[in-house]
Design an enzyme around this catalytic site. Sequence first.
Site, PDB file in Angstrom:
ATOM      1  N   LYS A  11      36.909  54.071  42.855  1.00  0.00           N
ATOM      2  CA  LYS A  11      36.460  54.919  41.745  1.00  0.00           C
ATOM      3  C   LYS A  11      35.245  55.733  42.149  1.00  0.00           C
ATOM      4  O   LYS A  11      34.516  55.380  43.092  1.00  0.00           O
ATOM      5  CB  LYS A  11      36.144  54.094  40.496  1.00  0.00           C
ATOM      6  CG  LYS A  11      34.929  53.140  40.613  1.00  0.00           C
ATOM      7  CD  LYS A  11      33.576  53.764  40.307  1.00  0.00           C
ATOM      8  CE  LYS A  11      32.431  52.782  40.555  1.00  0.00           C
ATOM      9  NZ  LYS A  11      31.155  53.372  40.864  1.00  0.00           N
ATOM     10  N   ASP A 137      32.310  46.153  37.067  1.00  0.00           N
ATOM     11  CA  ASP A 137      33.268  47.251  37.257  1.00  0.00           C
ATOM     12  C   ASP A 137      34.729  46.782  37.223  1.00  0.00           C
ATOM     13  O   ASP A 137      35.639  47.612  37.229  1.00  0.00           O
ATOM     14  CB  ASP A 137      33.036  47.939  38.617  1.00  0.00           C
ATOM     15  CG  ASP A 137      31.818  48.850  38.597  1.00  0.00           C
ATOM     16  OD1 ASP A 137      31.343  49.192  37.499  1.00  0.00           O
ATOM     17  OD2 ASP A 137      31.348  49.219  39.696  1.00  0.00           O
TER      18      ASP A 137
HETATM   19  P1  ATP Z   1      30.218  48.864  43.255  1.00  0.00           P
HETATM   20  O1  ATP Z   1      30.576  50.326  43.251  1.00  0.00           O
HETATM   21  O2  ATP Z   1      31.013  48.053  42.246  1.00  0.00           O
HETATM   22  O3  ATP Z   1      28.726  48.625  43.201  1.00  0.00           O
HETATM   23  P2  ATP Z   1      30.309  48.708  46.068  1.00  0.00           P
HETATM   24  O4  ATP Z   1      31.202  49.796  46.516  1.00  0.00           O
HETATM   25  O5  ATP Z   1      28.843  49.022  46.071  1.00  0.00           O
HETATM   26  O6  ATP Z   1      30.729  48.271  44.624  1.00  0.00           O
HETATM   27  P3  ATP Z   1      31.776  46.665  47.470  1.00  0.00           P
HETATM   28  O7  ATP Z   1      32.415  47.436  48.566  1.00  0.00           O
HETATM   29  O8  ATP Z   1      32.624  46.291  46.324  1.00  0.00           O
HETATM   30  O9  ATP Z   1      30.455  47.439  46.946  1.00  0.00           O
HETATM   31  O10 ATP Z   1      31.177  45.329  48.128  1.00  0.00           O
HETATM   32  C1  ATP Z   1      29.875  44.961  48.180  1.00  0.00           C
HETATM   33  C2  ATP Z   1      29.768  43.544  48.755  1.00  0.00           C
HETATM   34  O11 ATP Z   1      30.790  42.683  48.221  1.00  0.00           O
HETATM   35  C3  ATP Z   1      29.912  43.513  50.253  1.00  0.00           C
HETATM   36  O12 ATP Z   1      28.728  43.034  50.760  1.00  0.00           O
HETATM   37  C4  ATP Z   1      31.061  42.569  50.558  1.00  0.00           C
HETATM   38  O13 ATP Z   1      30.765  41.617  51.551  1.00  0.00           O
HETATM   39  C5  ATP Z   1      31.347  41.853  49.243  1.00  0.00           C
HETATM   40  N1  ATP Z   1      32.818  41.746  49.033  1.00  0.00           N
HETATM   41  C6  ATP Z   1      33.477  40.663  48.592  1.00  0.00           C
HETATM   42  N2  ATP Z   1      34.786  40.898  48.489  1.00  0.00           N
HETATM   43  C7  ATP Z   1      35.000  42.161  48.879  1.00  0.00           C
HETATM   44  C8  ATP Z   1      36.165  42.969  48.998  1.00  0.00           C
HETATM   45  N3  ATP Z   1      37.386  42.507  48.716  1.00  0.00           N
HETATM   46  N4  ATP Z   1      36.001  44.239  49.405  1.00  0.00           N
HETATM   47  C9  ATP Z   1      34.741  44.726  49.665  1.00  0.00           C
HETATM   48  N5  ATP Z   1      33.627  43.992  49.595  1.00  0.00           N
HETATM   49  C10 ATP Z   1      33.734  42.724  49.197  1.00  0.00           C
END
Ligand code: ATP
Length: 291
Positions: A11, A137
């Site tokens: 997203k 989210d």
């Molecule tokens: P958001 O936009 O909801 O803040 P994000 O894009 O900042 O999410 P993610 O990529 O969802 O962040 O992941 C952040 C942390 O979550 C990472 O440090 C990762 O190790 C952990 N994590 C656990 N499961 C997953 C997964 N399936 N995919 C990605 N990261 C994951």
Amino acid sequence: MKSITRNAYAKINLGLDVTGVLPNGYHEVKMIMQNVGICDTLTFSEREDDRIIVETDEGILPTNEDNLVYKAVLLIRELTGDKRGVTIRLEKRIPIAAGMAGGSTDAAATLLGVNELLNLGLSKEKIQQESVSIGADVPYCVLGQTALSEGIGEKLTPVASPPQAYLIVAKPDIYVSTPVVYKKLDAKESYEHPDIDGMIEALENKDLDGIVKRLGNVLELVTIEDYPIVEEIKKLLVNNGALGALMSGSGPSVFAIFPDKETAEKACKVLAEANLAKQLFVTTFQNGENV
Ligand code: ATP
């Protein structure tokens, strides 16, 4: 044994405003959530034992209960009492820790996918409602259509989808801590708020110029102060034909909206040559079903 495969889409936020802080420290938000065509692919397979096995092609991700897909299976077990084992194969393409809800969308796909694989009969509404315990989210990712997100992210109202356009999504090679960004925003006395209601109106009118005019994310204020590269990427994209550009979530990903594919691809080349972003995608809005 039965297997099913589903895509889990990333997203972006067309608008992100922070409207308050709750006593428990959670932030109340008002965001416009929109899926884009960048996705992870998950394959769910039945097992003969009761184990939860997570396999992934992305070596830095955990495969134990720290992975959000593992947490999603634990939630399904809690809700249904069904402890049959599953193997989940995760092909990762969504940039990690990027502000694109990568982990949340994998969790949402897992809740829906395992429910379907094992014929557990949970309704999408129930899954959406319970999924906030995994992350703020996740309910949006379960819903999977353009939405206004309020509360801490669990209050969702579907809104009209944007008209089709081409996008560049760029993630610079930096790490941004979401809790630090929110803390620094709290310390600010006042700041300008994006016009979320105007954005909803522009979406309803399929008015791409109106959408572009109202792109706004209060968290940019903090992230750009600490990481000027985010602003540099935005400027480069706008100087190369983007109608507008914005950071997604707490960053560091930036997206830019283009009127056509050719201009987007040209700008993508310029950005690649400038060496400002480690991960670069040309994509579109993903409207309709998320998984
Ligand atoms: P958001 O936009 O909801 O803040 P994000 O894009 O900042 O999410 P993610 O990529 O969802 O962040 O992941 C952040 C942390 O979550 C990472 O440090 C990762 O190790 C952990 N994590 C656990 N499961 C997953 C997964 N399936 N995919 C990605 N990261 C994951």
